[in-house]
Design a protein around this motif. Structure first.
Motif, PDB file in Angstrom:
ATOM      1  N   ARG B 415       1.000  -1.498  -0.224  1.00  0.00           N
ATOM      2  CA  ARG B 415       0.189  -0.459  -0.065  1.00  0.00           C
ATOM      3  C   ARG B 415       0.541   1.158  -0.367  1.00  0.00           C
ATOM      4  NH1 ARG B 415      -3.340  -0.444   4.484  1.00  0.00           N
ATOM      5  NH2 ARG B 415      -2.646  -2.672   4.792  1.00  0.00           N
ATOM      6  N   LEU B 416       2.104   1.133   0.489  1.00  0.00           N
ATOM      7  CA  LEU B 416       2.775   2.788   0.758  1.00  0.00           C
ATOM      8  C   LEU B 416       3.311   2.318  -0.281  1.00  0.00           C
ATOM      9  CD1 LEU B 416       4.207   4.206   2.574  1.00  0.00           C
ATOM     10  CD2 LEU B 416       6.112   2.942   3.307  1.00  0.00           C
ATOM     11  N   LEU B 417       3.873   1.032  -1.070  1.00  0.00           N
ATOM     12  CA  LEU B 417       4.529   1.657  -2.620  1.00  0.00           C
ATOM     13  C   LEU B 417       3.651   2.311  -3.487  1.00  0.00           C
ATOM     14  CD1 LEU B 417       6.267  -1.514  -3.235  1.00  0.00           C
ATOM     15  CD2 LEU B 417       7.313   0.719  -2.353  1.00  0.00           C
ATOM     16  N   GLU B 418       2.533   1.777  -3.372  1.00  0.00           N
ATOM     17  CA  GLU B 418       1.282   2.474  -4.134  1.00  0.00           C
ATOM     18  C   GLU B 418       1.108   3.133  -4.314  1.00  0.00           C
ATOM     19  OE1 GLU B 418      -1.860  -0.577  -3.842  1.00  0.00           O
ATOM     20  OE2 GLU B 418      -1.880  -1.560  -5.063  1.00  0.00           O
ATOM     21  N   ASP B 419       1.170   3.650  -2.412  1.00  0.00           N
ATOM     22  CA  ASP B 419       0.408   5.644  -2.561  1.00  0.00           C
ATOM     23  C   ASP B 419       1.766   6.459  -2.933  1.00  0.00           C
ATOM     24  OD1 ASP B 419      -1.273   4.988  -0.513  1.00  0.00           O
ATOM     25  OD2 ASP B 419      -0.409   5.435   1.041  1.00  0.00           O
ATOM     26  N   PHE B 420       3.011   6.063  -3.241  1.00  0.00           N
ATOM     27  CA  PHE B 420       3.965   6.609  -3.613  1.00  0.00           C
ATOM     28  C   PHE B 420       4.115   6.086  -4.794  1.00  0.00           C
ATOM     29  CE2 PHE B 420       6.064   9.368  -0.883  1.00  0.00           C
ATOM     30  CZ  PHE B 420       5.331   8.926   0.457  1.00  0.00           C
ATOM     31  N   ASP B 421       3.033   6.013  -5.179  1.00  0.00           N
ATOM     32  CA  ASP B 421       3.051   5.352  -7.042  1.00  0.00           C
ATOM     33  C   ASP B 421       5.228   5.143  -7.287  1.00  0.00           C
ATOM     34  OD1 ASP B 421       1.767   5.660  -9.978  1.00  0.00           O
ATOM     35  OD2 ASP B 421       3.383   7.697 -10.108  1.00  0.00           O
ATOM     36  N   VAL B 422       5.446   3.906  -6.270  1.00  0.00           N
ATOM     37  CA  VAL B 422       6.184   3.034  -7.409  1.00  0.00           C
ATOM     38  C   VAL B 422       6.171   1.737  -8.155  1.00  0.00           C
ATOM     39  CG1 VAL B 422       8.447   1.559  -6.299  1.00  0.00           C
ATOM     40  CG2 VAL B 422       7.086   3.217  -4.984  1.00  0.00           C
TER      41      VAL B 422
END
Lengths: 369, 545
Positions: B415-422
């Motif tokens: 989810r964190l990766l998705e939040d930062f568009d990684v």
């Protein structure tokens, strides 16, 4: 997952296959029958339970040295001093045995066996661990390279033990020998034949379980604990680890202690499990072979169990097949394994990185269009 | 030979393109140097200067383009070819053998032997002649290990002259020198110039460009920007060309303006608007020091082997909910400032406070617990562990609280990766497998969400695509709105002006300018980035110590 398999299974397997080819080539060139020699190495090990037992015993000790090398490797340290460290751990037990010889039986039996074994194991581990901590501290505070310091300390350990056994006016050796007095029977680790009579005569002993437990414990430590995480972080990128608040010094010292402590377990296997006493030059290079064991396992603690077994077979085959082929051929193969593993690992890693980059680029490309 | 004599150009590099794995380091660059001139090649780090010169020196081969040296078409396969054509290069890092003498070092690799026998006296004599010819003040019999840095550099130049170079490339030659040594170097360069050598000097110090060169070429982001006569330009113009007007930011400006209107949220910090005011939150262990996220007092940093401090008398502070932008041409102490703030280096003197805690000589660990987060300049070496998977990378620094870290599941990492568009947001991938821009977003994902009250962000948007830049700018402003103090170090002047509340300019390891960001223009800042006033630059700037 696929990548993991390629790194940890395929690469070592290819390396192993290559080194077998090298070994075969040597046999062919020197005029020995290639296939029958290989068959006899394997057969020697597995033709009876005694052979299996001997292989397991060697594999036990190689697991400890392999783990010792692997743990240090994971922290970015190349501990070549496992040989010296295992001698220090074993000698510590030998000295304890020397002082126990005078103790009356009743006093010894007053403390339960389990506690004795725990205490003795701890002594061997701590002694070897502290010895390995010396290069750890030197590396952490002065930057002295551990390869140099650990090699030098191997010589120091051997010379020191030699002195304690021969020249010390209060020599720890049994007169006219180069071994320490034997531990009382009641303090030793039972042999497997104690439970499984098929192993009759073989020296394989309860320290085998220690090896399995140690492998699993180290695997868990590296994978699921904070210390393991920090060890791996420092091993892969000390600067980034430092910026993340990890102290590379602390980790270097701790990892060296842990590495040495694992080397010390060889003493438990040999002194408490096999002979019952410390004997000069008993190892004959187990510490160095541990480097090969760890490399072939790609420094994976569970892999070390398997590769230790493999080297156990080679090592025992070396002795057992001594009548048929010179042991040098097997030693050449062991060396070839180290070479090919190092080469295969770097080749496969490069190939993997290139492959995933290509894959990502393709994905980006298709996303754009 | 005759044709060469008459040819106007010493170097013609036409439409040179060279790409590395992901970046185009040189994008159709055309670079011409007149015979016998001193030509300055300027641009920021990563502008492509070094790549271009390495191509000229035969270390890299161009993907496309043509090179002509003194009118002759060449195709170098190695530096040996370049040397044979009369090109010599003085690298930033000297390549000398310390225990050898000057003469031995100069002749090394080109020992003229007679029937297999090396005659040291002959070599020495030839070197001595060269030293005399160019008035270099060196003893050919001295051991290089005993020489000063400036003298060693002269040995490097001698090496080139010994090989009959007609074209000399100097890569950032003054970076390692003291002001006095710079003077000596300049007079050596002028003497070489008088004897008819063609000289290319790579630099980003504008006063050197003004003092030495006849013409100059500016590169930016791998592209040719301009070639100018030095007499017909000003340092401000060069600075502006080097840094470049940011083409994307104007379109962003409106959104940013909107975000900047957001009130600084946290009540505790709302009443502490002016810097230095007391904070309601008690700071443990310090006697009610003002709760300023970052306060730097008179920091100085000296490096072994350098006479001048690389940082001197740096003082500033960052208040809650404030973005302080640090502008400056690269190589003027920004890197050192980051090192001192993050704990990779300790200041020689001065003090640093984070949220009131004195962390001058504290480890990074202590700085984290004091409330700092940091996006380091070199994400691959300092920010990430490339062999770790993305989840493990996100854990870095968070792992100190291992119990909580274990609740940081794969799902939460995703989810964190998705939040930062990684992209791809797969926590099981290794960081090495990500592209540069995604690696940068990964570092941001970790540092921006640390719950810190101070964020030191060094070049947070370097090398990433426009969409990602916009995204990270939004995130920075969100943090600001939440009351985080942000120190933004960037070489993108546009970025600094768009985001900052206050702007500092660094030059020569000092803060030469500080002002609130209202009505500042790139042009104004350019003057300070070039080292203060025009007058100061023209008469040699830093050379008076």
């Amino acid at each position: 997952m696929k990548q993991w398999l390629i790194r940890n299974v395929l690469a070592p397997a290819v390396a192993l296959a290559f080194s077998i080819i090298v070994g075969m080539a040597f046999l062919a060139v020197t005029g020995y029958p290639v296939l029958s020699t290989f068959r006899s190495i394997v057969q020697q090990s597995f033709q009876d339970w005694y052979g299996v037992g001997q292989v397991l015993h060697t594999a036990t000790m190689l697991t400890f040295t392999g783990l010792a090398v692997a743990v240090a490797f994971r922290a970015g340290l190349f501990n070549i001093g496992v040989e010296g460290q295992l001698y220090v751990g074993s000698m510590a037990l030998g000295i304890v045995g020397y002082y126990l010889r005078a103790l009356p039986k009743e006093t010894i039996q007053w403390v339960p066996w389990v506690l004795w074994i725990m205490a003795l194991t701890a002594i061997a581990m701590v002694a070897a661990g502290l010895y390995a901590t010396i290069p750890g501290i030197l590396k952490a505070f002065t930057g002295a390279h551990e390869v140099i310091t650990t090699i030098m300390l191997n010589f120091v350990a051997l010379a020191w033990i030699n002195y304690l056994l021969r020249y010390d006016p209060q020599s720890f050796a049994v007169p006219a020998t180069v071994r320490t007095p034997a531990f009382p029977e009641s303090l030793r680790l039972p042999r497997l034949s104690h439970w499984l009579p098929i192993f009759q005569g073989s020296v394989v002993n309860a320290s085998l379980f220690f090896a399995v437990v140690a492998s699993v414990a180290i695997w868990w430590l590296l994978r699921s604990t904070k210390l393991g995480y920090e060890i791996r972080a420092v091993g892969k990128n000390p600067v980034a680890a430092c910026l993340a608040g990890i102290s590379p010094r602390r980790i270097t010292i701790l990892a060296m202690f842990l590495s040495g402590a694992l080397a010390g377990l060889v003493g438990v296997s040999f002194v408490l499990g096999h002979k019952g006493y410390f004997e000069e030059n008993f190892s004959g290079g187990l510490g160095f072979l541990g480097i090969a064991v760890a490399l072939l396992a790609n420094n994976h603690p569970l892999g070390v169990l398997l590769t230790a077994l493999l080297f156990g077979v080679l090592n025992y085959g070396k002795v057992a097949a001594a009548g048929e082929i010179p042991k040098d051929i097997i030693e050449i193969m062991e060396a070839a394994i180290i070479f090919s593993v190092v080469i295969a690992n770097s080749l496969f890693t490069r190939w993997l990185v290139a492959a995933t980059k290509r894959q990502l680029k393709r994905r980006e490309h298709s996303a754009d269009t | 030979m005759k044709m060469e004599q008459q040819h106007e150009w010493a170097v013609e590099m036409l439409e040179i393109t060279r790409a590395f794995a992901r970046v185009v380091a040189n994008d159709r660059i055309t670079f011409r140097v007149r015979r016998g001139e001193i030509h300055a090649l300027v641009g920021e780090n990563g502008a492509g200067k070094s790549t271009l010169m390495k191509i000229l020196y035969g270390l890299y081969r161009p993907d496309s383009g043509e090179i002509r040296i003194f009118g002759r078409h060449v195709r170098f396969r190695s530096p040996a070819d370049a040397i044979a054509t009369g090109i010599g290069m003085v690298h930033q890092h000297f390549m000398l053998v310390p225990p050898f003498t000057v003469a031995e070092n100069v002749t090394l690799g080109d020992e003229r032997v007679h029937f297999g026998i090396y005659r040291p006296h002959e070599a020495q004599a030839r070197v001595a002649t060269l030293i005399e010819q160019y008035a270099m003040a060196l003893d050919p019999r001295a051991r290089v290990a005993d020489l000063s840095v400036g003298e060693q550099q002269r040995v490097e130049i001698l090496k080139i002259l010994y090989r009959d170079a007609r074209l000399i490339i100097l890569d950032e030659p003054t970076a390692v020198l003291t002001p006095q040594e710079v003077e000596t170097l300049f007079s050596t360069i002028r003497r070489l110039h008088e004897s008819g050598k063609t000289i290319i000097i790579i630099t980003h110090k504008l006063h050197e460009v003004m003092a030495l060169s006849e013409r100059l070429t500016v590169l930016r982001a791998g592209k040719w920007i301009a070639t100018l006569d030095t007499n017909a330009t000003t340092p401000e113009e060069i600075a502006r060309l080097m840094v470049g007007r940011d083409v994307i930011l104007p379109t962003l400006a409106r959104d940013i303006e909107k975000l900047r209107q957001l009130p600084v949220a946290t009540p505790a910090q709302q009443n502490s608007k002016p810097a230095g005011e007391e904070c309601s939150r008690a700071v443990t262990g310090s006697n009610s020091a003002p709760c300023v996220p970052l306060r730097v007092e008179g920091v100085e940093l000296r490096r072994a082997g350098r006479q001048r401090p690389v940082l001197s008398n740096i003082s500033f502070s960052v208040s809650p909910g404030e973005i302080v932008g640090v502008a400056g041409v690269e190589g003027n102490g920004q890197k050192e400032l980051i090192e001192v703030l993050t704990g990779l280096a300790f200041p020689t003197s001065g003090r640093i406070f984070i949220n009131g805690h004195d962390v001058t000589t504290a480890s990074p660990r202590v700085k984290f617990s004091a409330g700092m987060a940091c996006v380091p300049e070199d994400r691959q070496r300092h920010g990430l562990i490339l062999d770790f998977n993305l989840r493990e990378n996100l854990l870095l620094g968070r792992h100190h609280d291992w119990r909580n870290a274990r609740h940081f599941t794969w799902e939460r990492a995703r989810r964190l990766l998705e939040d930062f568009d990684v992209r791809p947001p797969d926590p099981r991938m290794r960081a090495a497998q990500l592209s540069g821009g995604n690696q940068q977003k990964l570092v941001a994902a970790r540092e921006f969400t640390r719950g810190a009250t101070l964020l030191v962000a060094a070049h947070p948007t370097r090398g990433i695509d426009l969409g990602a830049i916009e995204f990270l700018h939004g995130k920075l402003l969100e943090l600001r709105a939440r009351g985080v103090g942000i120190l933004l170090i960037s070489s993108e002047l546009g970025e600094i002006l768009a985001l900052s509340d206050r702007v500092l300019v660094m030059y020569g390891g000092k803060i030469v300018f500080e002002a609130p960001n209202c009505g500042l223009s790139e042009r104004d800042l350019g003057i300070y980035m070039a080292g203060g006033t025009v007058a100061q630059v023209v008469d040699g700037g830093g050379s008076q110590s």
